[in-house]
Write a protein that holds these residues in place. Structure first.
Motif, short mmCIF file in Angstrom:
data_model
loop_
_atom_site.label_atom_id
_atom_site.label_comp_id
_atom_site.label_asym_id
_atom_site.label_seq_id
_atom_site.Cartn_x
_atom_site.Cartn_y
_atom_site.Cartn_z
N MET A 122 0.80 -5.92 -3.77
CA MET A 122 1.49 -5.22 -2.69
C MET A 122 1.79 -3.78 -3.10
SD MET A 122 2.14 -6.48 0.30
CE MET A 122 3.45 -5.33 0.71
N PHE A 123 1.52 -2.85 -2.20
CA PHE A 123 1.87 -1.45 -2.42
C PHE A 123 2.05 -0.80 -1.06
CE2 PHE A 123 1.68 2.96 -3.43
CZ PHE A 123 2.10 3.07 -4.75
N LEU A 124 3.29 -0.53 -0.68
CA LEU A 124 3.58 0.10 0.60
C LEU A 124 3.34 1.61 0.48
CD1 LEU A 124 6.88 -1.73 1.62
CD2 LEU A 124 4.52 -2.30 2.25
N ASP A 125 2.69 2.17 1.50
CA ASP A 125 2.30 3.58 1.45
C ASP A 125 3.13 4.47 2.35
OD1 ASP A 125 -0.30 3.71 -0.22
OD2 ASP A 125 -0.63 2.01 1.12
N ALA A 126 3.47 4.02 3.54
CA ALA A 126 4.12 4.92 4.50
C ALA A 126 4.78 4.13 5.61
CB ALA A 126 3.10 5.90 5.08
#
Length: 341
Positions: A122-126
């Motif tokens: 998981m990696f939230l960007d915006a």
């Protein structure tokens, strides 16, 4: 004669209300131990920022003074985006796994975890909001599809979009969490997403358009998209994209493109921004700002020609939602602004 006088009065009115901006960015503050990539300006006075080392900053006087907050329990996390509604309410995203979304309703004195996702990778960007209720957060691909979650209650709760409804991504295609602006409101019903890396595209629900921007390696591709007249039902036709190669910031080849037909075709500027740019923002219908690690550019003709106005590097720029000031933020707790004349 009467027709001439009416036309003259109309022209005078247009000229008197047109927004023009100075050719330099005023530095407001620097030195705080955080790299800022999240920025949300409520109006010309209330502005929030977020960054590394669990840091959030807030000003209620247009950036003259700042309150810096370290979110308890998140001291080592990176808040790559923030959305603020007023001086009391704001939402931040902690990007890396486990991913968190937090909300404050007391001006940052306390924060509540409103979303948690421990899925590996998981990696939230915006994050972006249509209004004070409806919002969207996007993240890097999980299982070959971009991650998307939605909120319909001002960010108090979030629900993942079902896997089968998320956009498919190619191997090596992802998003850059460089300025919180690779997802934007397109119009009153839709959002638009830009991707980068080995492949760079514009995604609007089930309509996907290839971008001519520099791409093909992990450090290249679109970083940011801005939309003109996005608050109207007929908005979203005019958009602009910036990016480039993060590792070669001086390379200005194929770093910016604009469209007037909702992303079906794209044109390159006659004079492009002067290198890699991580964020682009409409200040008015014809005036745009773009920033990156080697400076700030301005365009006064809708993105056709760009002028390098500042050599100070910034990661993100956002116009006040209820105002005219454009704020900037970057490394070392740096915040600046460009005010309308």
């Amino acid at each position: 004669m009467r027709s001439f006088l009416l036309a003259l009065l109309l022209l005078t009115s247009i000229l008197s209300t047109a927004q023009t901006y100075a050719d330099s960015v005023t530095l407001l503050t620097r030195g705080t131990k955080t790299s800022i990539r999240g920025l949300s300006a409520v109006d010309n006075n209330v502005v929030w920022v977020s960054g590394s080392n669990g840091t959030v900053g807030k000003s209620t006087d247009g950036g003259a003074t700042w309150k810096w907050i370290t979110v308890t329990g998140f001291e080592k996390r990176d808040f790559r985006d923030i959305e603020a509604f007023d001086a009391s309410r704001a939402i931040i995203i902690a990007v890396d796994s486990p991913a968190y979304i937090l909300k404050t309703i007391d001006g940052g004195a306390s924060w509540k975890v409103v979303y948690e996702n421990r899925t590996p990778g998981m990696f939230l960007d915006a994050m972006e909001f249509w209004n004070e209720e409806a919002g969207i957060v996007v993240g890097d691909p999980i299982g070959g599809r971009l991650f998307i979650a939605r909120s319909f209650d001002g960010g108090s709760t979030w629900k993942d979009v079902p896997f089968e409804y998320r956009p498919q991504s190619d191997s090596g295609e992802a998003m850059f969490a460089s300025s919180g602006t690779n997802v934007r409101v397109l119009d009153r019903d839709e959002a638009v997403i830009v991707t980068g890396g080995l492949r760079s595209r514009v995604l609007i629900r089930d309509r996907h358009h290839e971008l001519p921007i520099m791409q093909g390696t992990e450090s290249r591709g679109a970083n940011s998209i801005a939309v003109q007249d996005h608050r109207t039902r007929k908005g979203g036709k005019r958009m602009i994209v910036v990016g480039g190669d993060f590792f070669r910031p001086a390379n200005d080849s194929a770093v910016c493109f604009y469209t007037s037909d909702r992303g079906r075709t794209w044109k390159a500027p006659k004079v492009p921004p002067h290198g890699y740019r991580s964020c682009v923002e409409y200040a008015s219908k014809s005036t745009l700002l773009a920033c990156g690690i080697n400076g700030v550019d301005i365009s006064t003709d809708g993105g056709k020609n760009w002028k390098w106005i500042n050599r100070e590097g910034y990661h993100v720029c956002r116009k006040a939602k209820k105002g005219t000031t454009v704020f900037f933020a970057g490394g070392g707790g740096k915040v600046g602004k460009l005010a309308a004349n």
